[in-house]
Design an enzyme around this catalytic site. Structure first.
Site, mmCIF file in Angstrom:
data_model
loop_
_atom_site.group_PDB
_atom_site.id
_atom_site.type_symbol
_atom_site.label_atom_id
_atom_site.label_comp_id
_atom_site.label_asym_id
_atom_site.label_seq_id
_atom_site.Cartn_x
_atom_site.Cartn_y
_atom_site.Cartn_z
ATOM 1 N N ASP A 86 0.849 -1.196 0.000
ATOM 2 C CA ASP A 86 0.000 0.000 0.000
ATOM 3 C C ASP A 86 0.877 1.235 0.000
ATOM 4 O O ASP A 86 1.716 1.415 0.880
ATOM 5 C CB ASP A 86 -0.914 0.029 1.219
ATOM 6 N N TYR A 144 3.174 9.890 0.210
ATOM 7 C CA TYR A 144 4.258 9.297 0.985
ATOM 8 C C TYR A 144 5.611 9.691 0.384
ATOM 9 O O TYR A 144 6.043 9.135 -0.630
ATOM 10 C CB TYR A 144 4.126 7.777 1.042
ATOM 11 N N LYS A 175 -3.434 5.818 -3.927
ATOM 12 C CA LYS A 175 -4.492 6.734 -3.519
ATOM 13 C C LYS A 175 -4.574 7.937 -4.440
ATOM 14 O O LYS A 175 -3.592 8.303 -5.090
ATOM 15 C CB LYS A 175 -4.253 7.175 -2.065
#
Length: 329
Positions: free
Chosen positions: A47, A52, A77
């Site tokens: 994930d 990030y 995402k």
């Protein structure tokens, strides 16, 4: 909702925020070793997110996939786009030495397409298994929540559904730290999955338990992030005690100490109990602890396989350290 095309997620995967230098920087070489250890441990689900490390996590995952041919399940995402920083200061957002981009919230249909195209390029993939709308909710957006939520429902989620119809993802859902916004959206929109970080853990779960039960009845799958509550339940002596990405409050430190004491009496490491507790709920499809070294991945793998006698769960319930209604096996 879920169907025959639904991804097969392993019980445990790897949360890749650490590969984006969360809190402290790691080298590209250490990132490779971490991903290789996850592959060897059969944590065949990664994930990640544009947020990030401002694209760094996705870049590192993409390079590893390209160089090895490894193809785990992948989630990423949308909801933030990355703008080149140019001469502007780069916010760290908790990431040490992030890539030179500035994250920008964008829940428009165009923003969803832009964010996903960026992820495709960094990951080197045409499609992902799970696509999540990132960080919607009142805790994140404050007074702007109502406006953001309306746009998420009218634009972002329909565009994600369109990407699913185009074969670009197999599940769509939310990646959040809040239960309330999940309830608000599920009242209006059908979703496949929710990635919920830090709200259903060994440390605190009573408020979230009825919601997970309702998701199970409805067929909405849950992915658990933050099973260690930002590291508190897995911290070694001398390490910073964090909770919800910040310094742990006294109540959390005290409760963690009580949990650790009971676990020790059954010769069970607290992190092992934390991981296996989360996986025990029938709504949970996968638990994705974060790691930023091969050693951490191997340790997590050992914790997932550590035998836990049912007496531990009984003792924790008797001391009211976990809910009497919480599934534990």
């Amino acid at each position: 909702m879920t169907d025959r095309a639904a991804p097969k997620l392993p019980d445990y995967g790897l949360g890749a925020a650490g590969l984006g230098n969360l809190y402290t920087a790691i080298s590209d070489e250490e990132a490779v070793r971490t991903l290789a250890a996850a592959r060897d441990a059969q944590f065949d689900y990664l994930d990640t997110a544009p947020y990030y490390g401002h694209g760094l996590s996705e870049q590192r995952v993409g390079k590893f996939l390209a160089s090895t041919g490894y193809r785990p399940a992948i989630s990423t995402k949308v909801g933030r786009c990355l703008d080149p920083a140019g001469s502007s200061p780069i916010p760290d957002n908790g990431f040490a030495s992030p890539a030179p981009f500035i994250p920008r919230f964008d829940y428009s249909a165009q923003g969803v397409r832009e964010a996903f195209a960026g992820s495709q390029a960094r990951l080197g993939v045409d499609s992902v298994d799970v696509l999540l709308l990132h960080d919607i909710g009142k805790v994140v957006h404050g007074d702007a929540h109502t406006v953001m939520l309306a746009q998420a429902i009218s634009e972002a989620l329909p565009e994600m559904a369109a990407l699913k119809a185009e074969g670009k993802t197999r599940w769509i859902g939310l990646g959040v730290n809040e239960i309330r916004v999940c309830e608000e959206i599920l009242a209006q929109v059908e979703l496949d999955v929710l990635l919920i970080a830090g709200r259903y853990t060994l440390l605190e779960h009573e408020a979230a338990l009825p919601f997970l039960d309702a998701c199970h009845a409805r067929g909405v799958k849950i992915i658990i992030g933050g099973a260690f509550n930002s590291g508190l339940l897995a911290a070694s002596a001398g390490e910073p005690l964090r909770y919800d990405y910040d310094t742990a409050p006294e109540w959390a430190v005290d409760r963690a100490a009580q949990l650790r004491e009971v676990c020790a009496s059954f010769d069970v490491p607290l992190p092992a109990a934390a991981l296996q507790f989360c996986k025990a709920h029938p709504a949970v499809a996968s638990v994705i602890p974060g790691a930023k070294s091969a050693e951490q991945v191997r340790q997590i793998s050992e914790w997932t396989r550590h035998h836990i006698d049912s007496g531990l769960w009984d003792a924790l319930k008797e001391r009211r350290l976990i809910s009497g209604d919480a599934p534990v096996s």
